[in-house]
Design a protein around this motif. Structure first.
Motif, PDB file in Angstrom:
ATOM      1  N   ALA A 143      -8.642  10.297  -6.510  1.00 19.12           N
ATOM      2  CA  ALA A 143      -7.259   9.990  -6.877  1.00 19.12           C
ATOM      3  C   ALA A 143      -6.292  10.427  -5.783  1.00 19.12           C
ATOM      4  O   ALA A 143      -5.304   9.731  -5.500  1.00 19.12           O
ATOM      5  N   ALA A 144      -6.570  11.551  -5.144  1.00 18.25           N
ATOM      6  CA  ALA A 144      -5.696  12.029  -4.069  1.00 18.25           C
ATOM      7  C   ALA A 144      -5.686  11.063  -2.900  1.00 18.25           C
ATOM      8  O   ALA A 144      -4.636  10.823  -2.283  1.00 18.25           O
ATOM      9  N   VAL A 145      -6.835  10.493  -2.568  1.00 19.78           N
ATOM     10  CA  VAL A 145      -6.920   9.519  -1.478  1.00 19.78           C
ATOM     11  C   VAL A 145      -6.095   8.278  -1.806  1.00 19.78           C
ATOM     12  O   VAL A 145      -5.368   7.742  -0.956  1.00 19.78           O
ATOM     13  N   SER A 146      -6.177   7.805  -3.051  1.00 24.97           N
ATOM     14  CA  SER A 146      -5.363   6.660  -3.457  1.00 24.97           C
ATOM     15  C   SER A 146      -3.881   6.981  -3.338  1.00 24.97           C
ATOM     16  O   SER A 146      -3.082   6.143  -2.890  1.00 24.97           O
ATOM     17  N   ALA A 147      -3.491   8.179  -3.749  1.00 19.39           N
ATOM     18  CA  ALA A 147      -2.087   8.573  -3.671  1.00 19.39           C
ATOM     19  C   ALA A 147      -1.611   8.679  -2.229  1.00 19.39           C
ATOM     20  O   ALA A 147      -0.476   8.298  -1.903  1.00 19.39           O
ATOM     21  N   LEU A 148      -2.470   9.191  -1.346  1.00 16.60           N
ATOM     22  CA  LEU A 148      -2.117   9.271   0.066  1.00 16.60           C
ATOM     23  C   LEU A 148      -1.906   7.882   0.659  1.00 16.60           C
ATOM     24  O   LEU A 148      -0.937   7.639   1.393  1.00 16.60           O
TER      25      LEU A 148
ATOM     26  N   LEU B  85      -1.617 -13.708  -8.727  1.00 17.29           N
ATOM     27  CA  LEU B  85      -0.733 -13.138  -9.732  1.00 17.29           C
ATOM     28  C   LEU B  85       0.010 -11.893  -9.256  1.00 17.29           C
ATOM     29  O   LEU B  85       0.926 -11.426  -9.930  1.00 17.29           O
ATOM     30  N   LEU B  86      -0.386 -11.332  -8.121  1.00 14.90           N
ATOM     31  CA  LEU B  86       0.294 -10.148  -7.607  1.00 14.90           C
ATOM     32  C   LEU B  86       1.727 -10.494  -7.214  1.00 14.90           C
ATOM     33  O   LEU B  86       1.971 -11.516  -6.570  1.00 14.90           O
ATOM     34  N   LYS B  87       2.663  -9.643  -7.556  1.00 14.53           N
ATOM     35  CA  LYS B  87       4.060  -9.902  -7.217  1.00 14.53           C
ATOM     36  C   LYS B  87       4.302  -9.615  -5.738  1.00 14.53           C
ATOM     37  O   LYS B  87       3.576  -8.804  -5.123  1.00 14.53           O
ATOM     38  N   PRO B  88       5.275 -10.252  -5.109  1.00 15.01           N
ATOM     39  CA  PRO B  88       5.625  -9.897  -3.731  1.00 15.01           C
ATOM     40  C   PRO B  88       5.962  -8.407  -3.647  1.00 15.01           C
ATOM     41  O   PRO B  88       6.673  -7.860  -4.492  1.00 15.01           O
ATOM     42  N   GLY B  89       5.425  -7.760  -2.639  1.00 14.03           N
ATOM     43  CA  GLY B  89       5.656  -6.330  -2.467  1.00 14.03           C
ATOM     44  C   GLY B  89       4.702  -5.427  -3.215  1.00 14.03           C
ATOM     45  O   GLY B  89       4.813  -4.205  -3.144  1.00 14.03           O
ATOM     46  N   ALA B  90       3.741  -6.019  -3.928  1.00 13.05           N
ATOM     47  CA  ALA B  90       2.801  -5.205  -4.701  1.00 13.05           C
ATOM     48  C   ALA B  90       1.817  -4.477  -3.789  1.00 13.05           C
ATOM     49  O   ALA B  90       1.499  -4.940  -2.689  1.00 13.05           O
ATOM     50  N   HIS B  91       1.336  -3.362  -4.287  1.00  9.99           N
ATOM     51  CA  HIS B  91       0.262  -2.618  -3.616  1.00  9.99           C
ATOM     52  C   HIS B  91      -0.940  -2.586  -4.552  1.00  9.99           C
ATOM     53  O   HIS B  91      -0.835  -2.128  -5.701  1.00  9.99           O
ATOM     54  N   LEU B  92      -2.080  -3.083  -4.073  1.00  8.39           N
ATOM     55  CA  LEU B  92      -3.308  -3.133  -4.865  1.00  8.39           C
ATOM     56  C   LEU B  92      -4.239  -2.023  -4.402  1.00  8.39           C
ATOM     57  O   LEU B  92      -4.629  -1.973  -3.231  1.00  8.39           O
ATOM     58  N   ASP B  93      -4.594  -1.147  -5.319  1.00 10.21           N
ATOM     59  CA  ASP B  93      -5.437   0.025  -5.051  1.00 10.21           C
ATOM     60  C   ASP B  93      -6.787  -0.204  -5.724  1.00 10.21           C
ATOM     61  O   ASP B  93      -6.876  -0.219  -6.954  1.00 10.21           O
ATOM     62  N   LEU B  94      -7.845  -0.380  -4.932  1.00  8.75           N
ATOM     63  CA  LEU B  94      -9.175  -0.698  -5.451  1.00  8.75           C
ATOM     64  C   LEU B  94     -10.082   0.514  -5.270  1.00  8.75           C
ATOM     65  O   LEU B  94     -10.409   0.886  -4.150  1.00  8.75           O
TER      66      LEU B  94
ATOM     67  N   ARG C  36       5.283  -2.822   6.052  1.00  9.51           N
ATOM     68  CA  ARG C  36       6.231  -3.316   7.041  1.00  9.51           C
ATOM     69  C   ARG C  36       7.447  -3.999   6.434  1.00  9.51           C
ATOM     70  O   ARG C  36       8.424  -4.251   7.142  1.00  9.51           O
ATOM     71  N   SER C  37       7.383  -4.335   5.148  1.00 14.55           N
ATOM     72  CA  SER C  37       8.528  -4.970   4.502  1.00 14.55           C
ATOM     73  C   SER C  37       8.420  -4.808   2.996  1.00 14.55           C
ATOM     74  O   SER C  37       7.342  -4.505   2.467  1.00 14.55           O
ATOM     75  N   ASN C  38       9.518  -5.024   2.308  1.00 18.56           N
ATOM     76  CA  ASN C  38       9.521  -4.921   0.851  1.00 18.56           C
ATOM     77  C   ASN C  38       8.720  -6.042   0.189  1.00 18.56           C
ATOM     78  O   ASN C  38       8.299  -5.898  -0.966  1.00 18.56           O
ATOM     79  N   GLU C  39       8.516  -7.147   0.892  1.00 16.95           N
ATOM     80  CA  GLU C  39       7.824  -8.292   0.313  1.00 16.95           C
ATOM     81  C   GLU C  39       6.330  -8.305   0.620  1.00 16.95           C
ATOM     82  O   GLU C  39       5.575  -9.062   0.015  1.00 16.95           O
ATOM     83  N   GLU C  40       5.894  -7.476   1.547  1.00 15.45           N
ATOM     84  CA  GLU C  40       4.492  -7.489   1.959  1.00 15.45           C
ATOM     85  C   GLU C  40       3.578  -7.005   0.834  1.00 15.45           C
ATOM     86  O   GLU C  40       3.874  -6.023   0.149  1.00 15.45           O
ATOM     87  N   VAL C  41       2.467  -7.715   0.640  1.00 14.04           N
ATOM     88  CA  VAL C  41       1.422  -7.282  -0.295  1.00 14.04           C
ATOM     89  C   VAL C  41       0.423  -6.442   0.494  1.00 14.04           C
ATOM     90  O   VAL C  41      -0.036  -6.858   1.570  1.00 14.04           O
ATOM     91  N   THR C  42       0.094  -5.266  -0.024  1.00 15.20           N
ATOM     92  CA  THR C  42      -0.866  -4.391   0.645  1.00 15.20           C
ATOM     93  C   THR C  42      -2.053  -4.131  -0.271  1.00 15.20           C
ATOM     94  O   THR C  42      -1.931  -4.146  -1.497  1.00 15.20           O
ATOM     95  N   VAL C  43      -3.205  -3.889   0.351  1.00 16.59           N
ATOM     96  CA  VAL C  43      -4.445  -3.618  -0.387  1.00 16.59           C
ATOM     97  C   VAL C  43      -5.105  -2.394   0.231  1.00 16.59           C
ATOM     98  O   VAL C  43      -5.207  -2.296   1.464  1.00 16.59           O
ATOM     99  N   PHE C  44      -5.545  -1.480  -0.609  1.00 16.48           N
ATOM    100  CA  PHE C  44      -6.304  -0.320  -0.133  1.00 16.48           C
ATOM    101  C   PHE C  44      -7.617  -0.261  -0.881  1.00 16.48           C
ATOM    102  O   PHE C  44      -7.649  -0.228  -2.114  1.00 16.48           O
TER     103      PHE C  44
END
Length: 337
Positions: A129-134, A231-240, A305-313
């Protein structure tokens, strides 16, 4: 110098400490564990040797697995050897038991003397969980307010606590689980735990839920995609977090194509089913992965890099983080005794 006749050399060996689950939880609160990993991962990870973990199928019919994860450090400031033993039994949920159990053995790297045995079940939950939070600190929007939690197993409440620590702007947490009652029960438990302005709820339609999330955190043992990238919204962060074998998969290819993808360590590109499958299908190449957590923490790679960017970890967990978490637990323990 020769040992005196009749002397017992074992008498000079300090006792091996045992840190049970309650002790590990008290020694590794997120307020100290997350900053510890943030500072030590960039500076010490290159000195930690972590061979590929052994993964052995105990029972193919139930996907029961035994994992062995060794590590040791060549840096004098981290004079430890560690070995974690993990069992993963997905069908334990039918027995109302946790699916993952683990033990961690810590040795001195200068003498080989055993120093401590830790209950690594909470150790694993805390460090994961700490790694996801980081990662979220670098990849999610700073004003993230809605956390969607997919899965209601043992890891789920730890992910909630860690994400709330790293993003105090979160004011709503919605939980989904294949068994709706488990999601409802976890929401009730979290309401009792947090005396704050955070709203905890559960939902039964995952597709409708995903689009609400500023952060979507998945901790399941699914072998088929749960998250549809469209279905992910613009700016969403997906934590897998859930998958750790090529057969497991929590999101579809579209989520990876839409998102800028980071991993905890490079081994994720060989073990995570989402990535392995995408490479095999030609959807993306290993070079399309934007970087690792260590590169993010060290400033080598740019985060959001922006408020609209979708990120995945995507994290699969490694013995590197286990050793650093065990270091903190053991040194905090010895400093207080």
């Amino acid at each position: 110098m020769a040992t005196a006749p009749g002397a017992n050399p074992l008498a000079r060996v300090p006792p091996c400490a045992y840190l049970d689950g309650a002790a590990v939880l008290s020694l590794l609160p997120f307020r100290t564990l997350i900053p510890h990993l943030q500072s030590t991962l960039p500076t010490l990870s290159l000195s930690i040797h972590s061979p590929p973990r052994h993964s052995h199928t105990v029972d193919p019919s139930s996907s029961s697995t035994l994992l062995l994860m060794p590590s040791w450090s060549s840096d004098p400031s981290l004079p430890f050897i560690g070995v974690k033993l993990v069992t993963s039994f997905p069908l334990n949920s039918r027995l109302r038991l946790p699916g993952v159990h683990a033990s961690f053995l810590l040795f001195s790297s200068s003498t080989g003397v055993p120093l401590a045995s830790l209950d690594a079940t909470p150790l694993t939950l805390l460090r994961t969980a700490a790694v996801s939070a980081l990662a979220s600190l670098h990849l999610s929007r700073p004003d993230a307010s809605v956390l969607i939690l997919v899965g209601a197993g043992s890891l789920a409440p730890f992910l909630v606590r860690a994400h709330l620590f790293s993003r105090p702007s979160i004011n709503r947490v919605i939980i989904w689980n294949r068994t709706p009652d488990k999601a409802r029960d976890l929401a009730l438990d979290l309401r009792r735990e947090f005396d704050s302005g955070v709203v905890f709820d559960h939902a039964e339609d995952l597709d409708e839920l995903v689009g609400l999330g500023d952060i979507v955190s998945c901790a399941t043992s699914s072998v088929s995609p749960l998250i549809r990238g469209e279905l992910l919204k613009p700016g969403a962060h997906l934590d897998l977090v859930g998958s750790f074998t090529p057969a497991m998969r929590e999101c579809d290819d579209e989520a990876l194509v839409r998102g800028r993808v980071f991993v905890d360590f490079e081994v994720a590109m060989k073990e995570a089913g989402e990535l392995v499958g995408a490479f095999e299908r030609g959807v993306m190449a290993p070079g399309d992965v934007a970087g690792t957590l260590v590169e993010l923490l060290g400033g080598v790679k740019e985060g959001r890099r922006s408020n609209e960017e979708v990120t995945v970890f995507k994290s699969v967990g490694t013995a590197v983080v286990d050793l650093l978490a065990a270091q903190l637990a053991y040194q905090t323990y010895t400093a207080s005794t």
